[in-house]
Write a protein that holds these residues in place. Structure first.
Motif, short mmCIF file in Angstrom:
data_model
loop_
_atom_site.label_atom_id
_atom_site.label_comp_id
_atom_site.label_asym_id
_atom_site.label_seq_id
_atom_site.Cartn_x
_atom_site.Cartn_y
_atom_site.Cartn_z
N VAL A 1 -9.83 -5.02 -15.33
CA VAL A 1 -10.26 -4.74 -16.76
C VAL A 1 -11.61 -5.00 -16.67
CG1 VAL A 1 -10.05 -5.22 -18.89
CG2 VAL A 1 -8.01 -5.23 -17.68
N ASN A 2 -12.24 -3.60 -17.21
CA ASN A 2 -13.85 -3.71 -17.61
C ASN A 2 -14.11 -4.09 -18.95
OD1 ASN A 2 -14.30 -2.78 -15.10
ND2 ASN A 2 -13.58 -0.52 -15.44
N LYS A 3 -15.00 -4.70 -19.32
CA LYS A 3 -15.34 -4.93 -20.58
C LYS A 3 -15.64 -3.74 -21.69
CE LYS A 3 -19.41 -7.27 -22.90
NZ LYS A 3 -20.66 -8.04 -22.89
N GLY A 4 -15.11 -4.04 -22.71
CA GLY A 4 -15.01 -2.93 -23.64
C GLY A 4 -13.81 -1.87 -23.56
N GLN A 5 -12.88 -2.33 -22.52
CA GLN A 5 -11.64 -1.54 -22.37
C GLN A 5 -10.57 -1.93 -23.27
OE1 GLN A 5 -10.14 -1.39 -18.44
NE2 GLN A 5 -8.23 -1.07 -18.91
N PRO A 6 -10.05 -0.95 -24.12
CA PRO A 6 -8.94 -1.31 -25.07
C PRO A 6 -7.83 -2.05 -24.37
CG PRO A 6 -9.56 1.08 -25.40
CD PRO A 6 -10.31 0.54 -23.91
N LEU A 7 -7.38 -3.00 -24.83
CA LEU A 7 -6.22 -3.99 -24.26
C LEU A 7 -5.09 -3.75 -25.24
CD1 LEU A 7 -8.28 -7.19 -23.35
CD2 LEU A 7 -7.50 -5.16 -21.96
N TYR A 8 -5.25 -3.98 -26.54
CA TYR A 8 -3.92 -3.87 -27.23
C TYR A 8 -4.33 -3.42 -28.56
CZ TYR A 8 -5.29 -8.33 -29.09
OH TYR A 8 -5.77 -9.30 -29.80
N LYS A 9 -3.15 -2.87 -29.35
CA LYS A 9 -3.39 -2.46 -30.85
C LYS A 9 -2.57 -3.37 -31.50
CE LYS A 9 -1.89 1.58 -32.24
NZ LYS A 9 -1.87 3.05 -32.56
N ILE A 10 -2.82 -3.89 -32.58
CA ILE A 10 -1.92 -5.02 -33.36
C ILE A 10 -1.79 -4.31 -34.88
CG2 ILE A 10 -3.67 -6.24 -34.34
CD1 ILE A 10 -2.02 -8.68 -33.83
N TYR A 11 -0.48 -4.44 -35.51
CA TYR A 11 -0.15 -3.93 -36.80
C TYR A 11 -0.48 -5.27 -37.71
CZ TYR A 11 2.26 -2.85 -41.24
OH TYR A 11 2.76 -2.58 -42.46
N SER A 12 -1.27 -5.29 -38.70
CA SER A 12 -1.50 -6.57 -39.42
C SER A 12 -1.38 -6.22 -40.99
CB SER A 12 -2.80 -7.23 -39.36
OG SER A 12 -3.07 -8.15 -39.96
N GLU A 13 -0.46 -6.67 -41.74
CA GLU A 13 -0.44 -6.56 -43.18
C GLU A 13 -1.55 -7.39 -43.81
OE1 GLU A 13 3.56 -7.86 -44.36
OE2 GLU A 13 4.50 -5.86 -43.49
N GLN A 14 -1.79 -8.35 -43.37
CA GLN A 14 -3.03 -9.00 -43.93
C GLN A 14 -4.26 -8.34 -43.72
OE1 GLN A 14 -2.86 -13.12 -42.68
NE2 GLN A 14 -4.93 -13.83 -43.65
N LEU A 15 -4.55 -7.65 -42.65
CA LEU A 15 -5.66 -6.85 -42.50
C LEU A 15 -5.78 -5.78 -43.42
CD1 LEU A 15 -8.20 -6.13 -40.88
CD2 LEU A 15 -6.85 -4.59 -39.39
N ALA A 16 -4.71 -5.14 -43.77
CA ALA A 16 -4.64 -4.02 -44.80
C ALA A 16 -4.85 -4.53 -45.98
CB ALA A 16 -3.08 -3.41 -44.79
N SER A 17 -4.40 -5.63 -46.41
CA SER A 17 -4.77 -6.26 -47.67
C SER A 17 -6.30 -6.84 -48.04
CB SER A 17 -3.93 -7.30 -48.09
OG SER A 17 -4.17 -8.66 -46.91
N LEU A 18 -6.84 -7.08 -46.86
CA LEU A 18 -8.34 -7.69 -46.81
C LEU A 18 -8.94 -6.17 -46.92
CD1 LEU A 18 -8.57 -10.33 -44.18
CD2 LEU A 18 -8.67 -10.58 -46.62
N GLN B 1 -8.06 -3.54 -48.39
CA GLN B 1 -8.04 -3.01 -49.98
C GLN B 1 -8.82 -3.89 -50.79
OE1 GLN B 1 -5.99 -0.17 -50.95
NE2 GLN B 1 -7.00 -0.77 -52.77
N GLU B 2 -8.84 -5.05 -50.40
CA GLU B 2 -9.68 -6.04 -51.34
C GLU B 2 -11.19 -5.69 -51.48
OE1 GLU B 2 -11.30 -10.66 -51.29
OE2 GLU B 2 -9.08 -10.09 -50.33
N TYR B 3 -11.56 -5.08 -50.12
CA TYR B 3 -13.00 -4.94 -50.00
C TYR B 3 -13.49 -3.36 -50.66
CZ TYR B 3 -17.19 -2.99 -47.76
OH TYR B 3 -18.53 -2.64 -47.70
N LEU B 4 -12.31 -2.59 -50.53
CA LEU B 4 -12.46 -1.03 -51.09
C LEU B 4 -12.84 -1.56 -52.72
CD1 LEU B 4 -10.15 0.98 -49.31
CD2 LEU B 4 -12.46 1.13 -49.13
N LEU B 5 -11.81 -2.25 -53.18
CA LEU B 5 -11.82 -2.74 -54.52
C LEU B 5 -13.24 -3.32 -55.09
CD1 LEU B 5 -8.29 -4.20 -55.47
CD2 LEU B 5 -9.34 -1.96 -56.11
N ALA B 6 -13.71 -4.19 -54.23
CA ALA B 6 -15.04 -5.08 -54.65
C ALA B 6 -16.15 -3.70 -54.32
CB ALA B 6 -15.24 -6.05 -53.36
N ALA B 7 -16.12 -2.95 -53.25
CA ALA B 7 -17.02 -2.11 -53.12
C ALA B 7 -16.99 -0.98 -54.37
CB ALA B 7 -16.89 -1.16 -51.82
#
Length: 404
Positions: free
Chosen positions: A137-154, A156-162
């Motif tokens: 594996v080389n540095k910067g190469q994609p390793l995995y993709k994750i689904y996170s509901e908590q990330l989605a809520s954060l 949304q929180e940032y869009l409201l604050a902005a």
């Protein structure tokens, strides 16, 4: 009667020279036949000698002919024979000779070159881009993709604050809320470019792709697609092999002569002709579990990852040395039950065996205490071929009858 006796005497006297001459000729023929009689011997057991072809009663090899009348102690070879046998010589001189103690060791992974890729957010592994161990594996190469509901809520929180900051740009409280929401996204491994894209699109994305933070070889996969992982949960372990540890076992009595920083030689199995220099970095003060051995450790570079962890290695510790001694490569000295001998070039293409006494010895060289003088030209490669050639031609061991 007297006449008959006289005639017998005369006949005997006249025939005696002819009989004597015939006897001499027969004796000469027998002697010549004896001299020309071919003898045979075994190349491995020169004590086996017979006057006809056959096989050795000891090893079963076919007997070879040899000239037993040739008593010269030297061998004379032509230039083509010398080249074919790869016979090379060196002029003996004085110098220093060191002895080494061999320690059994092994190569191991350097923990400083090991990295664990963990999830920065809790969620479900949606895609694993690397699904097997042993992959580079080389540095910067994609390793995995994750689904996170908590990330989605954060997000949304940032869009409201902005949006609040955009509506009330002079309100310091809204500015602080926007900075705090932005910082949470950064802690969840969202880059400035991703945050800017979020503001531009105004669309929440619960997916985040994690790249490799370092280059290395995948040594362990601790998660699978569809698996939920907690924040900080390990997903992939990467190991770098561009530098390896060398671990060796040593008895406590031997460890007293070893110190941190000491320079030693390391020989990796299969690369005996490429010894590596290593400085001892650590000596374990306690014994290994279930043994009476301590462990020392150092590290060596591993260019192009040509060595793998687990390979056997030997560590050579210098234990003694001598100066101004005559020494030869180990392969130049031939040993058997009668002692040790070398082959000396006494003239162009002329070689003769010479008995020697040896002293201190290491893995490369051996000290010569008797039998040679500085300036002698000694065969260093092809000595065993000369030994075999001598047995074939002379039918005797070159050490036979030699004494200091």
């Amino acid at each position: 009667m007297e006449r008959k006796s006289f005639l017998k005497t005369v006949a005997f006297v006249s025939l005696a020279p002819a009989l004597l001459l015939a006897a001499c000729k027969d004796a000469g023929k027998k002697e010549i036949a004896s001299e020309k009689k071919q003898t045979y011997t075994c190349p491995m057991h020169p004590q086996i000698v017979q006057d006809k072809p056959g096989t050795c009663p000891i090893c079963g090899m076919d007997l070879v002919p040899f000239d037993k009348t040739n008593k010269e102690a030297a061998l004379t070879l032509g230039e083509s024979q010398i080249a074919l046998a790869n016979i090379t010589t060196m002029t003996v001189g004085t110098g220093a000779l060191s002895n080494f103690k061999r320690l059994n060791g092994r190569l191991a992974t350097d923990p400083e070159k090991t990295a664990v890729i963990s999830s920065r957010v809790p969620g479900r592994i949606e895609v694993l881009y690397v699904k097997e161990t042993g992959v580079k594996v080389n540095k910067g190469q994609p390793l995995y993709k994750i689904y996170s509901e908590q990330l989605a809520s954060l997000q949304q929180e940032y869009l409201l604050a902005a949006a609040q900051v955009k509506q009330f740009p002079d309100d310091a409280r809204f500015l602080d809320i926007e900075k705090a929401a932005r910082q949470k996204l950064i802690l969840y491994d969202q880059s400035n470019a991703q945050i800017a894209q979020l503001l531009q699109s105004q669309k929440v994305s619960p997916y985040v792709t994690y790249p490799a933070t370092v280059s290395g070889i995948v040594s362990e996969l601790t998660a699978t697609e569809g698996q939920y992982v907690a924040e900080g949960g390990a997903v992939i372990r990467l190991e770098g092999y561009d530098q390896l540890w060398v671990e060796a076992d040593v008895y406590p009595a031997e460890a007293a002569a070893i110190h941190i920083g000491q320079s030693v030689k390391v020989i990796v199995a299969g690369w005996e002709n490429e010894p590596q220099t290593m400085n001892i970095q650590f000596i374990n003060p306690s014994l290994q579990s279930g043994s009476q051995l301590m462990q020392l450790r150092g590290s060596i570079p591993n260019p192009n990852n040509r060595w793998q962890p687990g390979l056997q290695a030997n560590i050579l510790l210098p234990v003694s040395s001598k100066g101004d001694v005559l020494s030869l490569p180990v392969d130049a000295v031939i040993r058997d039950g009668k002692g040790a001998h070398v082959w000396v070039e006494t003239g162009r293409g002329k070689f003769e065996p010479r008995m020697v006494s040896t002293g201190m010895e290491n893995f490369d060289s051996v000290e010569i205490t008797e039998g040679l003088e500085a300036g002698d030209k000694v065969v260093v490669t092809g000595a065993y071929l000369l030994y075999s050639e001598y047995i074939l031609k002379k039918g005797a061991d070159p050490m036979a009858g030699m004494q200091h």
